[in-house]
Design a protein around this motif. Structure first.
Motif, mmCIF file in Angstrom:
data_model
loop_
_atom_site.group_PDB
_atom_site.id
_atom_site.type_symbol
_atom_site.label_atom_id
_atom_site.label_comp_id
_atom_site.label_asym_id
_atom_site.label_seq_id
_atom_site.Cartn_x
_atom_site.Cartn_y
_atom_site.Cartn_z
ATOM 1 N N MET A 262 45.990 63.294 34.019
ATOM 2 C CA MET A 262 44.764 62.867 34.828
ATOM 3 C C MET A 262 43.567 63.753 34.563
ATOM 4 N N LEU A 263 43.920 64.995 34.322
ATOM 5 C CA LEU A 263 42.880 66.294 34.003
ATOM 6 C C LEU A 263 41.913 65.750 32.780
ATOM 7 N N ARG A 264 42.779 65.406 31.778
ATOM 8 C CA ARG A 264 41.894 65.000 30.516
ATOM 9 C C ARG A 264 41.137 63.846 30.694
ATOM 10 N N GLN A 265 41.515 62.843 31.442
ATOM 11 C CA GLN A 265 40.705 61.616 31.819
ATOM 12 C C GLN A 265 39.578 61.941 32.687
ATOM 13 N N VAL B 235 31.645 51.801 31.733
ATOM 14 C CA VAL B 235 32.955 51.649 30.729
ATOM 15 C C VAL B 235 34.024 52.628 31.226
ATOM 16 N N VAL B 236 35.198 51.990 31.565
ATOM 17 C CA VAL B 236 36.626 52.401 32.013
ATOM 18 C C VAL B 236 37.569 52.578 31.332
ATOM 19 N N VAL C 78 29.522 55.695 33.239
ATOM 20 C CA VAL C 78 30.791 55.802 33.635
ATOM 21 C C VAL C 78 30.929 55.884 34.974
ATOM 22 N N PRO C 79 32.102 55.880 35.721
ATOM 23 C CA PRO C 79 32.171 56.122 37.301
ATOM 24 C C PRO C 79 32.015 57.572 37.486
ATOM 25 N N GLU C 80 31.330 57.916 38.549
ATOM 26 C CA GLU C 80 31.143 59.315 38.789
ATOM 27 C C GLU C 80 32.565 60.009 39.242
ATOM 28 N N GLY D 112 38.713 54.695 22.137
ATOM 29 C CA GLY D 112 40.196 54.361 21.828
ATOM 30 C C GLY D 112 40.584 52.721 22.002
ATOM 31 N N ASP D 113 39.867 52.324 22.942
ATOM 32 C CA ASP D 113 40.444 50.812 23.353
ATOM 33 C C ASP D 113 39.187 50.342 23.831
ATOM 34 N N PHE D 114 38.139 50.082 23.143
ATOM 35 C CA PHE D 114 36.753 50.047 23.543
ATOM 36 C C PHE D 114 36.652 48.491 23.184
ATOM 37 N N ARG D 115 36.371 47.537 24.280
ATOM 38 C CA ARG D 115 36.556 46.268 24.265
ATOM 39 C C ARG D 115 35.940 45.623 25.816
ATOM 40 N N LEU D 116 35.591 44.316 25.896
ATOM 41 C CA LEU D 116 35.090 43.938 27.213
ATOM 42 C C LEU D 116 36.188 44.025 28.217
ATOM 43 N N GLY D 117 37.321 44.020 27.986
ATOM 44 C CA GLY D 117 38.231 44.245 29.000
ATOM 45 C C GLY D 117 38.180 45.493 29.504
ATOM 46 N N ASN D 118 37.407 46.544 29.098
ATOM 47 C CA ASN D 118 37.538 47.894 29.339
ATOM 48 C C ASN D 118 36.036 48.399 29.881
#
Length: 321
Positions: free
Chosen positions: A64-67, A212-213, A81-83, A195-201
């Motif tokens: 979680m710290l890396r995220q 972008v999440v 990105v979310p704050e 790493g998983d860039f697509r509209l689902g994210n």
């Protein structure tokens, strides 16, 4: 299963992170999230809390710290990105971020009723956002990232995953691995890779990208790894027995044009397009194997063989003779 169990003191720790404010209960946020994901109301605001499941190690997708670090690094950049509003570094670590309203719909894979023109516009805009991500000066971002991954390391990692899949589930896979190994392209300057860039994210509001999440597997590496993955989701025919046709979606060439925005084409991109298909085949084969071995119970995995075979076949086609 411990993967669904929150740390016993998580609720108390969340309350203590917002002193003097009314904090509601943690409510599970449904969806394909890694780790534990909750929504919590604090005063008049809503936040998303991500935490390590009880008794799980805080590594990989559970770090979680890396995220939190990558989201903090991207704050104020051209990539929405979310704050981050709270980070608790005590293990098991957790963080809270703003709740961003929006839709994250993968047009060719999800059940949805999106207007095709809206799906098209979102995908083109996502290509532009991906370019803005890759244009960031990665050296200036406070990421504390490991050394960049090159194409050889990427191939080696996913070759191991593919080899763990029974041969009968990956027809033509060995030949594809050999051909990829014989044609590894030179590296480009490293960038921040989602790493998983697509509209689902990608959370969208109308035509716009709101955030972008799902940054669980970010890294510093070759931009073509992200680009090849994103392009794969442009065509339902890449996912036989899984995909759905959405009229008018942009083809890979149009998305690539939106990403490049007039810049010089990226050399060796076809190799990465083939690598992406190998990665998808390896992931699907791994999941199907786990189901058939009884390690998970998910009968829906039995729909995967046609797509696995198509991924390998079209990857070989892309590499040519």
């Amino acid at each position: 299963m411990t993967a669904d169990v929150a740390p016993p003191d998580l609720a108390d720790r969340v309350v203590s992170a917002f002193p003097g404010r009314r904090v509601g209960p943690l409510e599970t946020l449904a969806g394909g999230h890694s780790g534990l994901t909750y929504v919590v109301t604090v005063g008049e605001r809503r936040y998303v809390v991500k935490a390590v499941p009880h008794a799980e190690r805080p590594v990989g997708r559970n770090d979680m710290l890396r995220q939190a670090r990558v989201l903090q690094a991207l704050a104020g950049t051209a990539v929405p990105v979310p704050e981050i509003v709270a980070v608790d570094e005590r293990q098991p670590a957790w963080f809270a971020m703003e709740f961003v309203s929006g839709e994250a719909v993968e047009p060719v894979l999800d059940e949805h009723d999106l207007d095709p023109a809206l799906a098209r516009a979102r995908m083109v805009e996502a290509a532009r956002v991906l370019r803005r991500l890759h244009d960031l000066d990665v050296a200036s971002l406070p990421l504390d990232a490991p050394p960049p991954r090159d194409a050889t390391a990427e191939l080696e990692q996913w070759s191991r995953t593919m080899h763990a899949v029974p041969a009968e589930l990956r027809p033509g896979g060995e030949d594809l691995l050999h051909r990829l190994a014989q044609a590894v392209p030179g590296d480009l300057p490293p960038v921040l890779v989602h790493g998983d860039f697509r509209l689902g994210n990608v959370l969208c509001r109308a035509h716009d990208t709101a955030a972008v999440v799902d940054w669980e597997i970010w890294s510093v590496g070759d931009p073509r790894t992200d680009l090849g993955w994103f392009l794969l989701f442009a065509d339902h025919r890449n996912f036989p027995a899984l995909g759905r046709e959405v009229p008018g979606l942009p083809a890979e060439a149009e998305l690539l044009d939106a990403y490049l925005a007039g810049a010089v084409p990226l050399p060796g991109l076809d190799w990465f397009r083939a690598l992406t298909r190998m990665k998808m085949a390896a992931i699907m084969g791994h999941n199907l194997r786990r189901h058939r071995e009884g390690r998970i119970h998910d009968p829906d995995q039995e729909r995967l063989p046609p797509t696995i075979a198509a991924m390998i076949r079209t990857a070989n086609d892309i590499l040519g003779t």
